[in-house]
Design an enzyme around this catalytic site. Structure first.
Site: not given
Ligand SMILES: NC(=O)c1ccc[n+]([C@@H]2O[C@H](COP(=O)([O-])OP(=O)(O)OC[C@H]3O[C@@H](n4cnc5c(N)ncnc54)[C@H](OP(=O)(O)O)[C@@H]3O)[C@@H](O)[C@H]2O)c1
Length: 229
Positions: A137, A150, A154
């Protein structure tokens, strides 16, 4: 682009869900997991075999072990592993974050990644082939108030990935990836209404997936940022 077997954690929504659509559209095979039974059933209805979606909590080592055993037997080692599953703490000062919530963020974001590596990577190492992308991140390289748990995970992903990359044989790669800032449920949790000003996951995936497909041994150990996000 040759056909690839792509393993993605966290496919039920957000970046993971958008990546499934984009890889499948490009005729790659996706093996995905998430905790939500409903989310996984929907995926199975929408996207058929040979793609494979399973209810797996990456924080539960035994569940990951069973999942890996089944998939490695059926598909062989994946070409690309996307350690995408992640959670964020509710915005709060560190001293206000309950113990259980702090543990959950560590268990999913760091230990979950290690669980996937533990059970999938040995077969990839035998073949000396494959790329592992650990989702970091902007908060793995900088910090802000109210997201300390968080940020800790990260920044940990960055260190874990660099050390892990030094253990891989030539021909493989592990990278830490900052996906950028994308309007998902996670972003809505920490940015509130301001999240709507950012790119959708579907738009992000259109430029991120070609970038991910090009990663190879020359990238081993790098801290990268996805284009578009
Ligand atoms: N969106 C951003 O701007 C952003 C920025 C920087 C980094 N990231 C990183 O990108 C990745 C995806 O983020 P996102 O924004 O798509 O988040 P999100 O919308 O909250 O989706 C997270 C996904 O992870 C799954 N998940 C969570 N805990 C889990 C577990 N214990 N086992 C299996 N699956 C699990 C959730 O599904 P279930 O609840 O069904 O398990 C969901 O499908 C993350 O690592 C996040 O830290 C995102």
């Amino acid at each position: 682009m040759p056909h690839k077997i792509v393993l993605i954690t966290g496919v039920t929504r957000g970046l993971g869900r958008a990546m499934v659509d984009e890889f499948v559209r490009r005729k790659h095979t996706v093996l995905g997991c998430g905790r939500s039974q409903k989310g996984i059933e929907q995926l199975r209805k929408q996207i058929g075999p040979p793609n494979d979606f399973a209810v797996v909590d990456v924080a539960a080592d035994a569940e990951v072990k069973e999942w890996a055993g089944r998939l490695l037997g059926a598909y062989g080692p994946p070409d690309l592993v996307l350690n995408n599953a992640g959670v964020i703490n509710k915005n709060a000062r560190l001293w206000e974050v309950p113990d259980a919530e702090f543990s959950q963020v560590i268990d999913v974001n760091l230990k979950g990644m290690a669980n996937v590596i533990r059970h999938f990577v040995p077969e990839m190492v035998k073949r000396k082939q494959g790329v592992i992308v650990n989702f970091s991140s902007g908060w793995g390289r900088a910090t802000d108030a109210e997201v300390a748990p968080y940020c800790a995970t990260k920044w940990g992903v960055e260190g874990l990935t660099q050390a892990f990359s030094q253990e891989l044989p030539p021909g493989m790669a592990a990278v830490a990836l900052n996906p950028g800032i994308i309007n998902t449920e996670m972003l809505q949790s920490c940015f509130g209404g301001a999240a709507s000003g950012y790119l959708s996951a579907g738009e992000w995936a259109k430029t991120a997936i070609p970038f991910l497909l090009e990663l190879g041994p020359r990238d081993n150990g790098k801290s990268l940022t996805a284009p578009g996000g």
